[in-house]
Design an enzyme around this catalytic site. Structure first.
Site, short mmCIF file in Angstrom:
data_model
loop_
_atom_site.label_atom_id
_atom_site.label_comp_id
_atom_site.label_asym_id
_atom_site.label_seq_id
_atom_site.Cartn_x
_atom_site.Cartn_y
_atom_site.Cartn_z
N ASP A 32 -2.52 40.69 28.85
CA ASP A 32 -3.13 41.96 28.89
C ASP A 32 -4.28 42.12 29.76
OD1 ASP A 32 -3.97 44.49 27.19
OD2 ASP A 32 -5.55 43.13 26.44
N ASP A 34 -7.61 44.94 29.64
CA ASP A 34 -8.51 45.38 28.88
C ASP A 34 -9.26 44.15 27.93
OD1 ASP A 34 -9.49 48.01 30.29
OD2 ASP A 34 -7.26 48.04 29.73
#
Length: 238
Positions: A32, A34
């Site tokens: 991922d 953020d």
């Protein structure tokens, strides 16, 4: 064990004994962005508070949507006839606000080590393609060639589609993928995609919530103990 708290490209045998929470090494890593590789929370909060003010939405209604794509958030907040323009507006606001976005501890080192070790790696993010590019450019984070965004799939997180697309682009089975993610929604999506290893990263989600979904929870990716060998990743218990 004297092993670093981040991935290292190595050709040496693993020390014995070692504590590995997974029986087999992983053939690929899906990360991922953020909250996992970069800290964009201040920008996100500013952007959505402004958007809420413009659209008459109580910001408290955003609770529980961390890790979910903007389109899916908006689908839960506004009637269908307003969603397209509202989505275009949040994209405009977020892309324009990259102030204060920083690289999280260990992120750059991990990405470089995975590349050096020949491990197939992808970033899989709920951000749209323009927003991901804006944030990666602003932080100058080294990143793999494969970046899957919400623009690349019909259904973004919390659906499994982005993780499946990441695995597909890398040419690996999802069962061979290690996923590193900071949100419960993203981890559940990865589990639904059939990804074998789920590592939760603290920072945006309480430990207890991550532990309900993840196999392993670490403070940040600098505390993810791994060894890269032969293009594969062995995860060690911190």
């Amino acid at each position: 064990m004297g092993l670093p708290a981040h991935a290292t490209a190595s050709t040496e045998p693993l020390p014995e004994p070692f504590d590995a929470p997974y029986a087999e090494p992983f053939g690929a890593v899906l990360l991922d962005m953020d909250g996992t590789l970069i800290d964009s929370i201040a920008s996100v909060e500013r952007s959505w508070v402004l958007w809420c003010a413009e659209h008459g939405v109580d910001p408290e209604r955003l609770r529980g949507f961390h890790g979910v794509t903007a389109a899916n958030v908006i689908a839960n907040l506004l009637p269908e006839d307003l969603r397209e323009s509202a989505f275009a507006r949040i994209r405009e606001i977020e892309v324009a606000d990259v102030d204060g976005i920083t690289v999280l501890p260990g992120a750059a080192e991990l990405l470089r080590a995975l590349e050096a070790g020949g491990v197939p790696t992808a970033i899989v993010t709920s951000s749209t393609d323009d927003l991901a590019e804006a944030r990666l450019t602003a932080t100058r984070l080294p990143h793999p060639a494969v970046v899957v965004t919400a623009s690349d799939v019909e259904r973004g997180k919390p659906w499994p589609d982005p993780w499946l697309e990441g695995a597909r682009r890398l040419g690996v089975d999802p069962a061979q993928c290690l996923v590193v993610e900071d949100s419960v929604a993203g981890l559940r999506a990865a589990r639904a995609a059939g990804c074998r290893g789920l590592v939760g990263v603290l920072g945006t989600t309480p430990r207890a919530e991550l532990e309900e979904v993840a196999d392993l929870v670490v403070e940040d990716v600098a505390h993810l103990s791994t060894v890269v060998q032969g293009g594969r990743v062995v995860v060690l218990r911190p």
